[in-house]
Design a protein around this motif. Structure first.
Motif, PDB file in Angstrom:
ATOM      1  N   CYS A  80       0.896  -1.062  -0.080  1.00  0.00           N
ATOM      2  CA  CYS A  80       0.072   0.080  -0.057  1.00  0.00           C
ATOM      3  C   CYS A  80       0.906   1.206  -0.046  1.00  0.00           C
ATOM      4  CB  CYS A  80      -1.066   0.035   1.297  1.00  0.00           C
ATOM      5  SG  CYS A  80      -1.696   1.585   1.376  1.00  0.00           S
ATOM      6  N   LYS A  82       0.113   4.084   0.861  1.00  0.00           N
ATOM      7  CA  LYS A  82      -0.437   4.812   1.898  1.00  0.00           C
ATOM      8  C   LYS A  82      -0.026   4.786   3.076  1.00  0.00           C
ATOM      9  CE  LYS A  82      -4.574   7.340   3.117  1.00  0.00           C
ATOM     10  NZ  LYS A  82      -4.038   8.909   2.953  1.00  0.00           N
ATOM     11  N   CYS A  83      -0.082   3.425   3.623  1.00  0.00           N
ATOM     12  CA  CYS A  83       0.294   3.004   4.763  1.00  0.00           C
ATOM     13  C   CYS A  83       1.474   1.952   4.943  1.00  0.00           C
ATOM     14  CB  CYS A  83      -0.814   2.217   5.558  1.00  0.00           C
ATOM     15  SG  CYS A  83      -1.358   0.542   4.900  1.00  0.00           S
ATOM     16  N   CYS A 115      -4.499   0.389  -0.151  1.00  0.00           N
ATOM     17  CA  CYS A 115      -5.175  -0.903   0.144  1.00  0.00           C
ATOM     18  C   CYS A 115      -6.682  -0.545   0.487  1.00  0.00           C
ATOM     19  CB  CYS A 115      -4.465  -1.455   1.502  1.00  0.00           C
ATOM     20  SG  CYS A 115      -4.617  -0.572   3.193  1.00  0.00           S
ATOM     21  N   CYS A 118      -7.166   1.736   3.625  1.00  0.00           N
ATOM     22  CA  CYS A 118      -6.877   3.113   3.285  1.00  0.00           C
ATOM     23  C   CYS A 118      -7.862   3.856   2.556  1.00  0.00           C
ATOM     24  CB  CYS A 118      -5.259   3.323   2.889  1.00  0.00           C
ATOM     25  SG  CYS A 118      -4.078   2.943   3.985  1.00  0.00           S
TER      26      CYS A 118
HETATM   27 ZN   LIG Z   1      -2.853   1.179   3.163  1.00  0.00          ZN
END
Ligand SMILES: [Zn+2]
Length: 199
Positions: A80, A82-83, A115, A118
């Motif tokens: 992911c 983002k995370c 993901c 997120c």
């Molecule tokens: Zn994520």
């Protein structure tokens, strides 16, 4: 149309590596066919990443449906952006953002590839912000954009799987050169998607 290849070669010779790489990854389809070998020559002369040739190739040859699905699956398999986690397949969602400023209300929609948790987290966070920060712009915020974004948020929920497929395939087609160039460099691909998400 007559193309002055010497002049073009000179232009490419003066270009920064960054710009040359960007052209190689994303603009090949828009170049005159006689210019493509000049780009390749320049990459070779500078000793840049040889995978760029693969990205150029992908933009100049026809691709099959299988190749498009393979690119979609490649995106799904990444961590992911983002995370940083790698729990499940990546997923694409639509983020709707309404903000009212003193004299105008802006309504933006953009795609987010990350993901599932997120994407859903961001969609919910924006829903709350849209209801709090969007409504007071009169009349667009109050009567038009805010209700529109909220209604669409719930409509989006009913078709999220199709939306995700369409966003991932659209992203793959738009970025075929980048994906092919960095096929084996997954960190670079995650970074590229991160950049796309933050645009
Ligand atoms: Zn994520």
């Amino acid at each position: 149309m007559e193309v002055n290849l010497d002049k073009i070669r000179e232009n490419y010779a003066q270009m920064s590596d960054l710009k040359l790489e960007r052209i190689a990854k994303s603009d090949i389809a828009s170049l005159h066919p006689d210019v493509v070998p000049i780009v390749k020559e320049e990459i070779k002369k500078r000793g840049l990443d040889e995978n760029l040739y693969r990205g150029i190739e992908a933009q100049t040859t026809e691709f099959t449906e299988e190749q498009v699905y393979a690119m979609r699956d490649k995106i799904k398999s990444l961590s992911c952006p983002k995370c940083g986690e790698h729990k499940d397949d990546l997923y694409g969602g639509i983020i709707r953002k309404v903000r009212s400023y003193i004299v105008f209300t802006s309504y933006q929609t953009k795609s987010l590839i990350a993901c599932r948790s997120c994407v859903e987290g961001e969609r919910k966070a924006q829903l709350i912000k849209n209801s709090l920060l969007g409504w007071w712009g009169f009349p667009w915020g109050l009567f038009i954009h805010t209700p529109h974004s909220i209604i669409n948020h719930f409509l989006d929920l009913r078709k999220r799987e199709e939306t995700s497929e369409a966003l991932l395939i659209g992203f793959a087609l738009e970025n075929i050169g980048e994906l092919t160039t960095n096929w084996e460099d997954e960190d670079a691909l995650v970074e590229f998607i991160h950049h796309h998400n933050n645009q």
